[in-house]
Design a protein around this motif. Structure first.
Motif, PDB file in Angstrom:
ATOM      1  N   LYS A   1       0.796  -1.341  -0.020  1.00 54.80           N
ATOM      2  CA  LYS A   1      -0.011   0.195   0.067  1.00 54.80           C
ATOM      3  C   LYS A   1       0.766   1.367   0.161  1.00 54.80           C
ATOM      4  N   GLN A   2       1.780   1.368   0.694  1.00 51.33           N
ATOM      5  CA  GLN A   2       2.645   2.418   0.690  1.00 51.33           C
ATOM      6  C   GLN A   2       3.145   2.774  -0.711  1.00 51.33           C
ATOM      7  N   VAL A   3       3.557   1.615  -1.258  1.00 57.32           N
ATOM      8  CA  VAL A   3       4.158   1.748  -2.716  1.00 57.32           C
ATOM      9  C   VAL A   3       3.291   2.417  -3.585  1.00 57.32           C
ATOM     10  N   ALA A   4       1.771   1.800  -3.666  1.00 59.51           N
ATOM     11  CA  ALA A   4       0.681   2.121  -4.306  1.00 59.51           C
ATOM     12  C   ALA A   4       0.274   3.721  -4.160  1.00 59.51           C
ATOM     13  N   ASP A   5       0.241   3.935  -2.737  1.00 63.83           N
ATOM     14  CA  ASP A   5       0.082   5.485  -2.495  1.00 63.83           C
ATOM     15  C   ASP A   5       0.874   6.348  -3.171  1.00 63.83           C
ATOM     16  N   THR A   6       2.145   5.985  -3.279  1.00 64.18           N
ATOM     17  CA  THR A   6       3.104   7.168  -3.594  1.00 64.18           C
ATOM     18  C   THR A   6       3.278   7.181  -5.232  1.00 64.18           C
ATOM     19  N   LEU A   7       2.943   6.003  -5.770  1.00 62.45           N
ATOM     20  CA  LEU A   7       3.283   6.072  -7.442  1.00 62.45           C
ATOM     21  C   LEU A   7       2.074   6.282  -7.800  1.00 62.45           C
ATOM     22  N   THR A   8       2.187   6.745  -9.279  1.00 63.84           N
ATOM     23  CA  THR A   8       0.913   6.595 -10.166  1.00 63.84           C
ATOM     24  C   THR A   8       0.757   5.527 -10.899  1.00 63.84           C
ATOM     25  N   ILE A   9       1.795   4.812 -11.345  1.00 62.41           N
ATOM     26  CA  ILE A   9       1.833   3.589 -11.996  1.00 62.41           C
ATOM     27  C   ILE A   9       0.912   2.610 -11.347  1.00 62.41           C
ATOM     28  N   PRO A  10       0.116   1.705 -11.775  1.00 62.57           N
ATOM     29  CA  PRO A  10      -0.615   1.048 -11.135  1.00 62.57           C
ATOM     30  C   PRO A  10       0.272  -0.225 -10.618  1.00 62.57           C
ATOM     31  N   ILE A  11      -0.273  -0.692  -9.334  1.00 64.21           N
ATOM     32  CA  ILE A  11       0.365  -1.557  -8.662  1.00 64.21           C
ATOM     33  C   ILE A  11      -0.383  -3.008  -8.566  1.00 64.21           C
ATOM     34  N   ALA A  12       0.402  -4.135  -9.033  1.00 65.35           N
ATOM     35  CA  ALA A  12      -0.262  -5.461  -9.209  1.00 65.35           C
ATOM     36  C   ALA A  12       0.322  -6.445  -7.982  1.00 65.35           C
ATOM     37  N   ASN A  13      -0.505  -7.214  -7.633  1.00 64.49           N
ATOM     38  CA  ASN A  13       0.097  -8.421  -6.617  1.00 64.49           C
ATOM     39  C   ASN A  13      -0.992  -9.390  -6.550  1.00 64.49           C
ATOM     40  N   GLY A  14      -0.388 -10.623  -6.069  1.00 60.40           N
ATOM     41  CA  GLY A  14      -1.455 -11.458  -5.690  1.00 60.40           C
ATOM     42  C   GLY A  14      -1.097 -12.788  -6.132  1.00 60.40           C
ATOM     43  N   GLU A  15       0.040 -13.082  -6.953  1.00 60.39           N
ATOM     44  CA  GLU A  15       0.376 -14.265  -7.617  1.00 60.39           C
ATOM     45  C   GLU A  15       0.739 -15.573  -6.403  1.00 60.39           C
ATOM     46  N   GLN A  16       1.152 -14.872  -5.092  1.00 59.24           N
ATOM     47  CA  GLN A  16       1.676 -15.966  -4.035  1.00 59.24           C
ATOM     48  C   GLN A  16       0.474 -15.951  -3.167  1.00 59.24           C
TER      49      GLN A  16
END
Length: 420
Positions: free
Chosen positions: A281-296
């Motif tokens: 969330k920290q990374v997502a809140d800071t960047l404008t590029i969309p953040i993806a996660n969940g593979e693991q």
């Protein structure tokens, strides 16, 4: 807009929410999001209306040939479905045979949603985590969906939702992060040239824990060099994605994310440790590029927290690792409720590409491009309703019953039952 999305929590819960203790109760606004997500998780996925009579599962077999596995499910009325197991089944078959398959026997396949919940309790299966349980579970689920699809004469996409996409856009998933930039680029160019493809995912960062050298970080400066070089090589019309496989710390992920933004990458996958949800969330809140996660991910918790706290843009359950299409579809529904996108991770060869496109066909909030590595497989099959080709960057979704592939019966007969 990303700025509007990021302002949600500050408006709803106050700027100090991130500093609250982990045990603090969520704000009313966040709790309302949790309540909405929990209601979605309770909604069944499988369409029972296609099956008026019970479909009692009589047998669940694991079959083996030359180091690869199939699962064959049969009902008491003689219906049959066969799935192709993930390559890791060669290490997990004892769990499949002792801890997963027995629970399905005698159950009504129409209750598949409930079965997939209760199997976690059976024999304390919840003590297994990740793909140790998810992969065997998905293998059985795929076979059951294949059986039900053939009974109803419907493609799997229509069993788990409405078909929203008759074609699925794909990106070429590449590896080679451990190699020097010039060598990597040549290999990437070769992979892209094999198919009529318009999207590409590259690996950035180092190997982290995926190497025998625990200190390996990859060739120095590789990411900083390959990101602009890939954009220059493939031009502005190529959609580019980047995956660090959890390599970075938060400050480094933000630094690299800025580089990806500069070169107009579409999203940044697993920028930090995959289960460090506050850091994601920290990374997502800071960047404008969309953040993806969940593979693991192997349960709903991480997805639920990140969506309730608006800390993720793109959800990526792996249909094998996460335990099948029904569980992944619940994640897709949760994401859709808050305007998020689903781009499932695809793994394992076999017929993974086929299982993936059927799932994506039924996800209204599916992304523009989805993971693809190749059509190369050990499986002997025929697909009569789709050519299994990439045409203008897309794969046509088979419309035949089940997953739309007919396995060569003579090839299937060569497989032998696995015994403990």
């Amino acid at each position: 807009m990303k700025a509007d999305r990021r302002s949600f929590l500050s408006a709803a819960a106050g700027a100090g929410l991130a500093a609250l203790p982990a045990a603090a109760a969520p704000s009313p606004a966040v709790q309302a999001r949790y309540d909405k997500l929990d209601a979605i998780l309770k909604q069944p996925v499988l369409k029972r209306q296609y099956f008026t009579a019970p479909v009692i599962i009589e047998s669940v077999e694991l079959l083996h040939l030359d180091g690869a596995y199939l699962c064959r499910v049969r009902s008491k009325d003689g219906a049959e479905g066969i799935s192709v197991a993930h390559s890791t089944m060669n290490r997990l078959f004892p769990i499949f045979l002792k801890d997963v398959a027995p629970f399905f026997l005698g159950k009504d396949a129409r209750e598949l949603d409930l079965i997939l919940e209760k199997v976690f309790i059976f024999g304390f299966n919840f003590r297994f985590s990740g793909l140790a349980l998810g992969l065997p579970l998905a293998t059985v689920e795929f076979a059951i969906l294949e059986m039900l699809g053939r009974m109803a004469q419907k493609p799997v996409g229509e069993l788990i939702g409405e078909v929203h996409h008759k074609e699925v856009g794909v990106y070429m998933a590449t590896e080679w992060r451990e190699k020097p930039v010039e060598e990597s680029l040549k290999l990437i160019q070769g992979a892209v040239a094999e198919y009529d493809i318009h999207a590409l995912k590259i690996k950035i960062g180092g190997l982290m824990f995926m190497t025998t050298d625990m200190y390996a970080e990859g060739p120095p400066g590789r990411t900083e060099k390959i990101v602009p070089l890939v954009r220059k090589t493939f031009g502005d019309k190529m959609a580019l994605y980047a995956d660090s496989n959890s390599f970075y710390t938060v400050p480094e992920a933000i630094r690299v994310g800025r580089l990806l933004e500069q070169y107009k990458f579409v999203y940044f996958e697993e920028p930090v440790k995959f289960d460090h949800i506050e850091e994601i969330k920290q990374v997502a809140d800071t960047l404008t590029i969309p953040i993806a996660n969940g593979e693991q991910d192997f349960d709903y918790y991480g997805f639920r927290w990140l969506m309730a706290n608006d800390g993720l843009d793109i959800v990526q359950p792996d249909n094998y690792y996460f335990g099948g299409l029904i569980r992944s579809m619940k994640v897709a529904r949760m994401a859709a409720a808050f305007g998020k996108t689903i781009v499932p991770h695809m793994s394992g060869g076999g017929l993974g590409f086929l299982y993936d496109v059927q799932f994506v066909s039924a996800a209204p909030n599916a992304g523009e491009h989805h993971e693809f590595k190749s059509f190369k497989t050990h499986v002997k099959y025929e697909c009569k309703t789709a050519p299994m080709k990439v045409v203008n960057g897309k794969i046509k979704v088979p419309t035949g019953p089940g997953f739309g592939a007919d396995l060569d019966p003579d090839w299937v007969k060569k497989h032998q039952p696995v015994r403990l």
